[in-house]
Design a protein around this motif. Structure first.
Motif, PDB file in Angstrom:
ATOM      1  N   MET A   1     -36.151 -30.499  18.713  1.00  0.00           N
ATOM      2  CA  MET A   1     -35.121 -29.698  19.326  1.00  0.00           C
ATOM      3  C   MET A   1     -34.233 -29.161  18.217  1.00  0.00           C
ATOM      4  N   PHE A   2     -33.608 -28.035  18.486  1.00  0.00           N
ATOM      5  CA  PHE A   2     -32.781 -27.383  17.479  1.00  0.00           C
ATOM      6  C   PHE A   2     -31.414 -27.007  18.044  1.00  0.00           C
ATOM      7  N   VAL A   3     -30.401 -27.196  17.228  1.00  0.00           N
ATOM      8  CA  VAL A   3     -29.074 -26.656  17.475  1.00  0.00           C
ATOM      9  C   VAL A   3     -28.880 -25.563  16.439  1.00  0.00           C
ATOM     10  N   VAL A   4     -28.549 -24.371  16.888  1.00  0.00           N
ATOM     11  CA  VAL A   4     -28.290 -23.261  15.982  1.00  0.00           C
ATOM     12  C   VAL A   4     -26.810 -22.946  16.072  1.00  0.00           C
ATOM     13  N   SER A   5     -26.123 -23.054  14.941  1.00  0.00           N
ATOM     14  CA  SER A   5     -24.700 -22.761  14.875  1.00  0.00           C
ATOM     15  C   SER A   5     -24.505 -21.423  14.167  1.00  0.00           C
ATOM     16  N   LEU A   6     -23.849 -20.493  14.850  1.00  0.00           N
ATOM     17  CA  LEU A   6     -23.540 -19.189  14.277  1.00  0.00           C
ATOM     18  C   LEU A   6     -22.079 -19.169  13.882  1.00  0.00           C
ATOM     19  N   THR A   7     -21.784 -18.663  12.695  1.00  0.00           N
ATOM     20  CA  THR A   7     -20.418 -18.499  12.228  1.00  0.00           C
ATOM     21  C   THR A   7     -20.234 -17.051  11.818  1.00  0.00           C
ATOM     22  N   TYR A   8     -19.296 -16.363  12.485  1.00  0.00           N
ATOM     23  CA  TYR A   8     -19.054 -14.960  12.166  1.00  0.00           C
ATOM     24  C   TYR A   8     -18.578 -14.830  10.727  1.00  0.00           C
ATOM     25  N   LYS A   9     -19.049 -13.771  10.053  1.00  0.00           N
ATOM     26  CA  LYS A   9     -18.632 -13.535   8.672  1.00  0.00           C
ATOM     27  C   LYS A   9     -18.086 -12.126   8.473  1.00  0.00           C
ATOM     28  N   VAL A  10     -17.797 -11.463   9.584  1.00  0.00           N
ATOM     29  CA  VAL A  10     -17.237 -10.111   9.553  1.00  0.00           C
ATOM     30  C   VAL A  10     -16.047 -10.062  10.513  1.00  0.00           C
ATOM     31  N   PRO A  11     -15.204  -9.017  10.408  1.00  0.00           N
ATOM     32  CA  PRO A  11     -14.066  -8.897  11.331  1.00  0.00           C
ATOM     33  C   PRO A  11     -14.509  -8.803  12.794  1.00  0.00           C
ATOM     34  N   ASP A  12     -13.602  -9.188  13.687  1.00  0.00           N
ATOM     35  CA  ASP A  12     -13.876  -9.207  15.127  1.00  0.00           C
ATOM     36  C   ASP A  12     -14.372  -7.862  15.658  1.00  0.00           C
ATOM     37  N   GLU A  13     -13.874  -6.747  15.107  1.00  0.00           N
ATOM     38  CA  GLU A  13     -14.290  -5.434  15.589  1.00  0.00           C
ATOM     39  C   GLU A  13     -15.797  -5.229  15.383  1.00  0.00           C
ATOM     40  N   ILE A  14     -16.317  -5.735  14.281  1.00  0.00           N
ATOM     41  CA  ILE A  14     -17.750  -5.587  13.998  1.00  0.00           C
ATOM     42  C   ILE A  14     -18.558  -6.518  14.903  1.00  0.00           C
ATOM     43  N   VAL A  15     -18.043  -7.733  15.115  1.00  0.00           N
ATOM     44  CA  VAL A  15     -18.694  -8.661  16.053  1.00  0.00           C
ATOM     45  C   VAL A  15     -18.771  -7.998  17.430  1.00  0.00           C
ATOM     46  N   ASP A  16     -17.645  -7.456  17.884  1.00  0.00           N
ATOM     47  CA  ASP A  16     -17.598  -6.832  19.209  1.00  0.00           C
ATOM     48  C   ASP A  16     -18.541  -5.635  19.312  1.00  0.00           C
ATOM     49  N   PHE A  17     -18.696  -4.880  18.232  1.00  0.00           N
ATOM     50  CA  PHE A  17     -19.604  -3.733  18.221  1.00  0.00           C
ATOM     51  C   PHE A  17     -21.046  -4.176  18.461  1.00  0.00           C
ATOM     52  N   HIS A  18     -21.438  -5.305  17.860  1.00  0.00           N
ATOM     53  CA  HIS A  18     -22.823  -5.786  17.965  1.00  0.00           C
ATOM     54  C   HIS A  18     -23.057  -6.727  19.150  1.00  0.00           C
ATOM     55  N   ARG A  19     -21.980  -7.137  19.844  1.00  0.00           N
ATOM     56  CA  ARG A  19     -22.111  -8.097  20.940  1.00  0.00           C
ATOM     57  C   ARG A  19     -23.042  -7.633  22.071  1.00  0.00           C
ATOM     58  N   PRO A  20     -22.981  -6.376  22.539  1.00  0.00           N
ATOM     59  CA  PRO A  20     -23.903  -5.971  23.617  1.00  0.00           C
ATOM     60  C   PRO A  20     -25.378  -6.143  23.220  1.00  0.00           C
ATOM     61  N   GLY A  21     -25.724  -5.795  21.998  1.00  0.00           N
ATOM     62  CA  GLY A  21     -27.102  -5.988  21.539  1.00  0.00           C
ATOM     63  C   GLY A  21     -27.466  -7.453  21.439  1.00  0.00           C
ATOM     64  N   HIS A  22     -26.515  -8.258  20.976  1.00  0.00           N
ATOM     65  CA  HIS A  22     -26.730  -9.710  20.891  1.00  0.00           C
ATOM     66  C   HIS A  22     -26.957 -10.293  22.282  1.00  0.00           C
ATOM     67  N   MET A  23     -26.158  -9.875  23.256  1.00  0.00           N
ATOM     68  CA  MET A  23     -26.287 -10.404  24.617  1.00  0.00           C
ATOM     69  C   MET A  23     -27.610  -9.972  25.257  1.00  0.00           C
ATOM     70  N   ILE A  45     -15.107 -18.641  16.653  1.00  0.00           N
ATOM     71  CA  ILE A  45     -15.516 -18.263  15.293  1.00  0.00           C
ATOM     72  C   ILE A  45     -17.024 -18.080  15.196  1.00  0.00           C
ATOM     73  N   GLY A  46     -17.716 -18.147  16.332  1.00  0.00           N
ATOM     74  CA  GLY A  46     -19.165 -18.021  16.349  1.00  0.00           C
ATOM     75  C   GLY A  46     -19.712 -18.528  17.663  1.00  0.00           C
ATOM     76  N   GLY A  47     -20.947 -19.021  17.617  1.00  0.00           N
ATOM     77  CA  GLY A  47     -21.598 -19.502  18.826  1.00  0.00           C
ATOM     78  C   GLY A  47     -22.540 -20.641  18.516  1.00  0.00           C
ATOM     79  N   VAL A  48     -23.097 -21.220  19.586  1.00  0.00           N
ATOM     80  CA  VAL A  48     -24.050 -22.322  19.470  1.00  0.00           C
ATOM     81  C   VAL A  48     -25.200 -22.048  20.434  1.00  0.00           C
ATOM     82  N   LEU A  49     -26.422 -22.285  19.955  1.00  0.00           N
ATOM     83  CA  LEU A  49     -27.630 -22.132  20.754  1.00  0.00           C
ATOM     84  C   LEU A  49     -28.389 -23.450  20.734  1.00  0.00           C
ATOM     85  N   LEU A  50     -28.955 -23.838  21.848  1.00  0.00           N
ATOM     86  CA  LEU A  50     -29.785 -25.042  21.935  1.00  0.00           C
ATOM     87  C   LEU A  50     -31.196 -24.602  22.295  1.00  0.00           C
ATOM     88  N   SER A  51     -32.183 -25.039  21.485  1.00  0.00           N
ATOM     89  CA  SER A  51     -33.560 -24.603  21.677  1.00  0.00           C
ATOM     90  C   SER A  51     -34.519 -25.778  21.614  1.00  0.00           C
TER      91      SER A  51
END
Length: 95
Positions: A1-23, A45-51
């Protein structure tokens, strides 16, 4: 099993721009059975995925995430063996 931890490394505006594609990518990955759970980290500050997918399938899927391909977040993949679970979660046990 895997835990994937994402940590944003860009400003929130860039995260928000790419969020629809990520979702959209995330929905497709759930539909394909790659992930069991996902959510935002607190604070946001990011997200977590369980796989429970195999490593090759997980890596292939992650490579298609717009957060990955556009350098929005760092990804840390933690592999573990589930040996104990709460009642009702026996499907998470590694065989």
């Amino acid at each position: 099993m895997f835990v994937v931890s994402l940590t944003y490394k860009v400003p929130d505006e860039i995260v928000d721009f790419h969020r629809p594609g990520h979702m959209a990518w995330l929905k497709d990955a759930f539909d394909a059975g790659v992930f069991l759970a996902s959510g935002r980290r607190v604070p946001a500050i990011g997200g977590v995925l369980l796989s429970n997918a195999d490593k090759l399938t997980l890596d292939e899927s992650l490579s298609k995430d717009p957060f990955y391909s556009n350098g929005v977040a760092d990804f840390e993949i933690i592999e573990f063996t589930a040996t104990s679970v709460a009642d009702g979660y026996e499907n998470l046990l590694d065989s």
